[in-house]
Scaffold this motif. Sequence first.
Motif, short mmCIF file in Angstrom:
data_model
loop_
_atom_site.label_atom_id
_atom_site.label_comp_id
_atom_site.label_asym_id
_atom_site.label_seq_id
_atom_site.Cartn_x
_atom_site.Cartn_y
_atom_site.Cartn_z
N TRP A 85 13.09 16.92 -30.34
CA TRP A 85 14.31 16.25 -29.70
C TRP A 85 14.16 15.39 -28.60
N PHE A 86 12.87 15.77 -28.06
CA PHE A 86 12.12 14.59 -26.97
C PHE A 86 11.69 13.23 -27.89
N VAL A 87 11.25 13.22 -28.82
CA VAL A 87 10.66 12.09 -29.42
C VAL A 87 11.29 11.28 -30.56
N SER A 88 12.44 12.07 -30.78
CA SER A 88 12.91 11.61 -32.38
C SER A 88 13.90 10.41 -32.25
N GLY A 89 14.34 10.10 -31.02
CA GLY A 89 15.42 9.27 -30.97
C GLY A 89 16.54 9.18 -31.71
N LEU A 90 16.88 8.08 -32.47
CA LEU A 90 17.98 8.18 -33.45
C LEU A 90 17.34 8.84 -34.86
N ASN A 91 16.17 9.10 -35.01
CA ASN A 91 15.82 9.53 -36.08
C ASN A 91 15.85 11.34 -36.19
N LYS A 92 16.99 11.68 -35.99
CA LYS A 92 17.23 13.07 -35.63
C LYS A 92 16.81 13.94 -36.93
N THR A 93 15.92 15.27 -36.47
CA THR A 93 15.78 16.23 -37.47
C THR A 93 16.98 17.14 -37.34
N ILE A 94 16.78 18.10 -38.38
CA ILE A 94 18.12 18.91 -38.55
C ILE A 94 18.36 19.90 -37.04
N PRO A 95 17.10 20.32 -36.52
CA PRO A 95 17.45 21.43 -35.35
C PRO A 95 17.97 20.32 -34.35
N VAL A 96 17.61 19.03 -34.15
CA VAL A 96 18.18 18.39 -33.35
C VAL A 96 19.61 17.95 -33.48
N LEU A 97 20.29 17.91 -34.81
CA LEU A 97 21.38 17.48 -35.09
C LEU A 97 22.22 18.85 -34.77
N ILE A 102 27.97 24.64 -38.13
CA ILE A 102 26.71 25.23 -37.72
C ILE A 102 26.09 26.20 -38.48
N ASN A 103 27.15 27.50 -38.73
CA ASN A 103 26.59 28.54 -39.51
C ASN A 103 26.05 28.25 -40.86
N ALA A 104 26.81 27.14 -41.53
CA ALA A 104 26.46 26.97 -42.74
C ALA A 104 25.05 25.95 -42.74
N ILE A 105 24.82 25.10 -41.74
CA ILE A 105 23.52 24.31 -41.72
C ILE A 105 22.43 25.38 -41.49
N GLY A 106 22.72 26.38 -40.42
CA GLY A 106 21.95 27.25 -40.16
C GLY A 106 21.42 28.16 -41.28
N PHE A 148 21.45 27.26 -44.43
CA PHE A 148 20.55 26.20 -45.12
C PHE A 148 19.15 26.14 -44.70
N VAL A 149 19.12 25.98 -43.16
CA VAL A 149 17.49 25.88 -42.68
C VAL A 149 16.85 27.29 -42.69
N PHE A 150 17.67 28.25 -42.66
CA PHE A 150 16.97 29.57 -42.75
C PHE A 150 16.54 29.87 -44.16
N SER A 179 25.53 34.73 -38.70
CA SER A 179 25.70 33.32 -39.17
C SER A 179 25.98 33.20 -40.69
N LEU A 180 25.18 34.02 -41.45
CA LEU A 180 25.15 33.72 -42.85
C LEU A 180 26.73 34.16 -43.11
N VAL A 181 27.43 35.38 -42.91
CA VAL A 181 28.57 35.93 -42.88
C VAL A 181 29.54 34.81 -42.53
N PHE A 182 29.55 34.43 -41.36
CA PHE A 182 30.43 33.66 -40.67
C PHE A 182 30.59 32.09 -41.54
N SER A 183 29.51 31.84 -42.19
CA SER A 183 29.58 30.43 -42.55
C SER A 183 30.44 30.52 -43.80
#
Lengths: 271, 365
Positions: free
Chosen positions: A211-223, A236-240, A242-244, A31-35
């Motif tokens: 994912w179930f409870v956030s509604g419009l307040n999306k956290t990164i994994p939900v996004l 996605i690779n770039a976000i991934g 960053f999260v990692f 993922s890092l390489v492809f980002s």
Amino acid sequence: MNIQGNRLINFILKSYIGLVFLFIFTPIITSLVFSFNSDRFASIPLGSFTLKWYETIYNDPDVWDAVRTSIIVAVSSSVLATGIGFCTAYTDFRYTFKFKNAYLALALLPPTIPLIIMALAMLAWFSKIGTSGSIFSVIIAHTVLCAPFAMAVIRLRLQQMNRDIEAAAWNLGATEWAAMRYVVIPFVKPAIVSALCLTMAVSFDEFAVAWFVSGLNKTIPVLILEILQGNVDPQINAIGTFVFITTMTLVIIAQLFFMIRSQGSENNTNE
Amino acid sequence: MNEPQIEFERITKRYNNTIAVDDISLSISAGEFVAIMGSSGCGKTTTLRMLAGLEVPTDGEIRLDGKRLNELKPHERETPMVWQSLALFPFLNVQKNVEFGLKTRGISPDMRKERAKKWLEKLEIADLSERRIDQLSGGQRQRVALARALVTEPPVLLLDEPLSALDANLIVRMQSVLSRLQRDLGITFVYVTHSQSEAFAMADRVVIMSKGKIEQVGTPQDVFRRPASRFVAEFVGSNNIISGTVKSIDKDILELETSFGAVFSQVSNNANYRTGNALDVVISADRINLSTTDLAGNNVFQCRIVSEQFVGSIVSLLLELENGQEFRVQKQQHELDRINLQSGQTLWLSWSTNHAYILDSSSNN
């Protein structure tokens, strides 16, 4: 014979650890390489080096919203969870009472519940009280999920505390609150920092409940899931990545503070 | 007699179904060095902890300077303690450890520093003030614990087996440090220990406890020479306890019939002993004389050496009479040189009638 046997076992164990690392890190490194890869689809041979995908997410307001939500949720729920975890660990350390085992089992229960069931139950409950979809719901849900981790970390540290030192503080004129502030908390401080980082990492990574409870307040994994549902996009690779990096940093800090525990705990043997 | 400073009045401490301290009463005067002694589980530490407020008595009253203490929380009392585990704060340096008691009393940082310095100097650890606790030796930690407890200049210092973690040489040195400190400060020390040598070396008065009760209170000499009960006689170590029945009483000499012959003891004239009564007689190991020739007279018995043990300049001998009765004898090394001891040799042991102490039969049931 014996030494050769040891060598064989050594070799097998080392290979095993190597394989474990390989399985864990290959997808992450991929993922890092492809980002940094210019091609739209992940394929070999690689295209040229690019920061285009990082630029895309940098300019995407949705990503910034999600990062902000995630940080607010992670910080709030880690503080709350560590507070609750400290209280549970301290009551366990200090008091004996009837049904204490039941109390501890209850405190440690959340991680044993399948996440989906937990998420559904949370959703049902929050809709009932009308807070579903608000950021508070995510914070509360993550606090519940994280508190047992905080408790476990702090409890381990408290077990290394000589019981006499708290009593010694009272004996020297400290009220129970002063003893808590000047003796107990300084003693468990490394574990508190460790618990804060660990629970922050757990909250930052958590997907199902959010994912179930956030509604419009999306956290990164939900996004991330939302972007993936739309199309295959290398951002996605770039976000991934960053999260990692964020999560790994938190976990490493947690581990460093966790290891301080043995140092500084009083032992009574004398030279 | 001046007013007692610390009073335990009919104190009982019960945990669920077990009794840790059973109806004890004890008065301690200001400036006394009192050692509470007993084997583990006798209630000595619980007694001390009740004085510090760490345990609450089930019954009875504890007073300090005439003021009832029972309901006061530990932090409301001026009874600092030196802990068996020392209980130093591992995350604070020596200086901060010593300052702790001043900090909780709201004393300004400058004042704290000054007063801590004075005590660090008094205990000869001023040069260690910046050290962490885990960088100190056992003896140094001991001194930090003492400085920390004394820095508030309390009327009473409690010590719970403070020397038990130290090696033998250090124990002797710390004993003299403690004795000198107590004399210089003139404050009360209440010292809990299981070690007879520590108690006898330092204390003005010794309290011997067993199974939650006080067996005897007295000076070390009292307890050693005139034990109040068979338990005390056995507990304080090198005593020979002989059981027998009263055969006759002639003026102040009592004749006791024992398994190995007649034993004579001096008694006071008005003592109430009857012929046929069972009695125990205590003869200290150091009160027994040895001779290579048979001396005519009372309390002389032939014996042989079973074993000998050197403890520095003192020799402990285990002797056996013809019927198997054993005697423990302690002699200075130079005294034994004089009689030129050889193993397997036949000896005569003897003691004078006024060195045989008759135990109070009422306490033996």
